[in-house]
Design an enzyme around this catalytic site. Sequence first.
Site, short mmCIF file in Angstrom:
data_model
loop_
_atom_site.label_atom_id
_atom_site.label_comp_id
_atom_site.label_asym_id
_atom_site.label_seq_id
_atom_site.Cartn_x
_atom_site.Cartn_y
_atom_site.Cartn_z
N GLU A 116 -4.28 -5.41 -8.33
CA GLU A 116 -3.02 -5.06 -8.98
C GLU A 116 -1.85 -5.24 -8.01
O GLU A 116 -1.99 -5.01 -6.81
CB GLU A 116 -3.09 -3.62 -9.52
CG GLU A 116 -4.08 -3.54 -10.67
CD GLU A 116 -4.26 -2.16 -11.27
OE1 GLU A 116 -4.56 -2.08 -12.46
OE2 GLU A 116 -4.12 -1.16 -10.55
N CYS A 129 4.91 -4.34 -4.24
CA CYS A 129 3.80 -3.67 -3.57
C CYS A 129 2.57 -4.54 -3.75
O CYS A 129 2.10 -4.71 -4.88
CB CYS A 129 3.62 -2.29 -4.21
SG CYS A 129 2.25 -1.36 -3.51
N CYS A 136 -11.32 -0.89 -1.64
CA CYS A 136 -11.07 -0.49 -0.26
C CYS A 136 -12.36 0.08 0.29
O CYS A 136 -13.06 0.81 -0.41
CB CYS A 136 -9.96 0.57 -0.22
SG CYS A 136 -9.44 1.00 1.46
N CYS A 140 -10.53 7.56 1.11
CA CYS A 140 -9.62 8.70 1.15
C CYS A 140 -9.80 9.47 -0.15
O CYS A 140 -9.79 8.88 -1.24
CB CYS A 140 -8.18 8.22 1.32
SG CYS A 140 -8.01 7.23 2.81
N CYS A 143 -7.33 9.16 -3.23
CA CYS A 143 -6.86 7.83 -3.62
C CYS A 143 -7.82 7.18 -4.62
O CYS A 143 -9.02 7.10 -4.38
CB CYS A 143 -6.74 6.95 -2.38
SG CYS A 143 -6.35 5.24 -2.74
N GLY A 196 -6.36 -1.64 -0.90
CA GLY A 196 -6.96 -2.14 0.33
C GLY A 196 -6.31 -1.66 1.60
O GLY A 196 -5.19 -1.15 1.60
N GLU A 197 -7.04 -1.82 2.69
CA GLU A 197 -6.53 -1.47 4.02
C GLU A 197 -6.15 -2.79 4.71
O GLU A 197 -7.02 -3.55 5.15
CB GLU A 197 -7.62 -0.72 4.80
CG GLU A 197 -7.36 -0.55 6.28
CD GLU A 197 -5.97 0.00 6.62
OE1 GLU A 197 -5.62 1.10 6.18
OE2 GLU A 197 -5.22 -0.70 7.33
N SER A 228 1.39 -0.75 5.51
CA SER A 228 0.90 0.63 5.56
C SER A 228 -0.57 0.65 5.95
O SER A 228 -1.39 -0.04 5.36
CB SER A 228 1.08 1.29 4.19
OG SER A 228 0.49 2.57 4.19
N PHE A 251 -0.44 9.46 7.08
CA PHE A 251 -0.74 10.55 8.00
C PHE A 251 -1.43 11.70 7.27
O PHE A 251 -2.56 12.04 7.55
CB PHE A 251 0.55 10.98 8.69
CG PHE A 251 0.30 11.60 10.03
CD1 PHE A 251 -0.24 10.85 11.06
CD2 PHE A 251 0.60 12.93 10.27
CE1 PHE A 251 -0.49 11.41 12.30
CE2 PHE A 251 0.36 13.50 11.52
CZ PHE A 251 -0.18 12.74 12.53
N HIS A 252 -0.70 12.31 6.35
CA HIS A 252 -1.27 13.22 5.34
C HIS A 252 -1.83 14.55 5.80
O HIS A 252 -2.21 15.37 4.96
CB HIS A 252 -2.35 12.53 4.50
CG HIS A 252 -1.91 11.27 3.84
ND1 HIS A 252 -0.68 11.12 3.27
CD2 HIS A 252 -2.55 10.08 3.63
CE1 HIS A 252 -0.57 9.90 2.76
NE2 HIS A 252 -1.69 9.25 2.98
N ASN A 327 -0.04 11.68 -6.91
CA ASN A 327 -0.14 11.06 -8.23
C ASN A 327 -1.56 11.21 -8.74
O ASN A 327 -2.49 10.70 -8.14
CB ASN A 327 0.23 9.58 -8.16
CG ASN A 327 1.68 9.40 -7.76
OD1 ASN A 327 2.57 10.01 -8.33
ND2 ASN A 327 1.92 8.59 -6.74
N CYS A 370 1.74 5.12 -6.46
CA CYS A 370 0.93 5.10 -5.23
C CYS A 370 -0.43 5.73 -5.47
O CYS A 370 -0.51 6.85 -5.97
CB CYS A 370 1.55 5.98 -4.14
SG CYS A 370 3.07 5.40 -3.51
N1 SAH Z 1 -4.63 1.48 2.64
C1 SAH Z 1 -3.31 1.61 3.09
C2 SAH Z 1 -2.27 1.13 2.12
C3 SAH Z 1 -2.44 1.46 0.65
S1 SAH Z 1 -2.19 3.10 0.12
C4 SAH Z 1 -3.03 3.02 3.48
O1 SAH Z 1 -3.82 3.89 3.15
O2 SAH Z 1 -2.02 3.25 4.15
C5 SAH Z 1 -0.42 3.35 0.02
C6 SAH Z 1 -0.03 4.82 0.17
O3 SAH Z 1 -0.32 5.58 -1.01
C7 SAH Z 1 -0.77 5.49 1.30
O4 SAH Z 1 0.06 6.30 2.07
C8 SAH Z 1 -1.76 6.33 0.53
O5 SAH Z 1 -2.24 7.36 1.32
C9 SAH Z 1 -0.93 6.79 -0.64
N2 SAH Z 1 -1.73 7.34 -1.73
C10 SAH Z 1 -3.02 7.06 -2.04
N3 SAH Z 1 -3.42 7.77 -3.13
C11 SAH Z 1 -2.36 8.49 -3.53
C12 SAH Z 1 -2.14 9.38 -4.63
N4 SAH Z 1 -3.08 9.62 -5.53
N5 SAH Z 1 -0.91 9.93 -4.74
C13 SAH Z 1 0.07 9.64 -3.88
N6 SAH Z 1 -0.07 8.79 -2.83
C14 SAH Z 1 -1.28 8.22 -2.65
FE1 SF4 Z 2 -7.35 5.22 1.85
FE2 SF4 Z 2 -5.39 3.39 1.64
FE3 SF4 Z 2 -7.95 2.72 1.13
FE4 SF4 Z 2 -6.65 4.32 -0.57
S1 SF4 Z 2 -6.17 2.19 -0.13
S2 SF4 Z 2 -8.78 4.61 0.20
S3 SF4 Z 2 -5.34 5.49 0.84
S4 SF4 Z 2 -7.11 3.39 3.10
#
Ligand code: SAH
Ligand code: SF4
Length: 392
Positions: A116, A129, A136, A140, A143, A196-197, A228, A251-252, A327, A370
């Site tokens: 997407e 984006c 991925c 996390c 996510c 993805g990362e 990111s 960071f989170h 979200n 996000c």
């Molecule tokens: N994998 C990379 C980039 C994609 S995620 C990373 O993790 O940085 C883009 C951002 O959305 C990241 O900061 C991620 O932690 C955040 N994110 C993931 N799931 C989310 C959710 N359900 N609500 C809000 N932000 C979220």
């Molecule tokens: Fe974690 Fe980013 Fe992968 Fe989602 S896309 S699982 S936030 S590393």
Amino acid sequence: MTVTTPITQDVLTIPRKVEAGERLNLVGLTRDGLREALIAAGTPEKQAKMRTGQLWQWIYQKGVRDFGEMTNLAKAYRAELAEHFTIEIPEIVSRQVSSDGTRKYLVRIAGGHEVETVYIPEESRGTLCISSQVGCTLTCSFCHTGTQRLVRNLTPGEIVGQIMLARDDLGEWPEPGRQPKDEQRLLSNIVLMGMGEPLYNFENVRDAMKIAMDGEGISLSRRRITLSTSGVVPAIARTAEEIGCLLAVSFHATTDEVRDTLVPINKKWNIEELLAALKAYPKLSNSERITFEYVMLDGVNDSDEDARRLVKLIEGIPAKINLIPFNPWPGAPYGRSSNNRIRAFADIVYKAGYASPIRTPRGEDIMAACGQLKSASERAKRARPGAEAAAS
Ligand code: SAH
Ligand code: SF4
């Protein structure tokens, strides 16, 4: 919650060999790669550099996909090119437009996989984006993408192709001789925040971003591109050296204990190691701050104490804290912090001297915000019990 999926990189891009008689797609090749391909197909070495520049401009500046339209090349040469090469980008399978103008594209890549891409229009800029992987490998816990099982790295052509397909959809290929200023572009900024990362697909992301930043390519300033990462520490310095774009970090959490559960890669590189890599990120200045992304999860990481710990941890790093209201997605184990809680948190961070914008969720009605991305076919699979098991 226990994490059973590996937290290390376990996917590779297997370069597809071009079979005899098959035409090579030029999209995503580096300039050197393009030059070599032209020579291998019979372009005289002396001309190769010039031809590379001409093709590059047709493909990335003008959005032309048909060799026949490349009017500054001789007709016979155009025919030769068409015999050996194609100019192809991934296909838009569906396009949803949110009530707030956000557009979400479901994009089909080679092998029938889907990713997407989201376009977010704002008053003074338009941000795309983009995704770097199908799914991925990281997991996390907040996510949606992290719950997708199928993972493959995108090729440079599939990454830069997302920019090109968005430009197609926005009708934004510049007229000959008229290059709009960045701020007038509908698509003015790129964030690598889709699926993805990106740092687990480093070379491909780098090659694609080089095309995005190339003055004769997509021509976006490196300061309009933000990558990111969840914290792939060894690749952070490389990002500065080899890509040079801006950096955001997911960071989170403010303790290793909590970050281990939210962003499991923390077990491999903890907060201390991550911060050391960020401190060393070159070119750091107030105009090129690192963005700390911080998802606000009700009762998990959103206390005043967390806010105070956060500002202490990042002391000395030019930073901006992007607070992201969580979200939700179907089955998510968390809730979004209340507006009051988010504001109180933001206030503490702001008073400590850091910008602390609260990100407005965009495109929630089409699951484009996000962390909500997960390809529609994957969602469908989950909805049909048994299908996922059959597919694995
Ligand atoms: N994998 C990379 C980039 C994609 S995620 C990373 O993790 O940085 C883009 C951002 O959305 C990241 O900061 C991620 O932690 C955040 N994110 C993931 N799931 C989310 C959710 N359900 N609500 C809000 N932000 C979220
Ligand atoms: Fe974690 Fe980013 Fe992968 Fe989602 S896309 S699982 S936030 S590393």
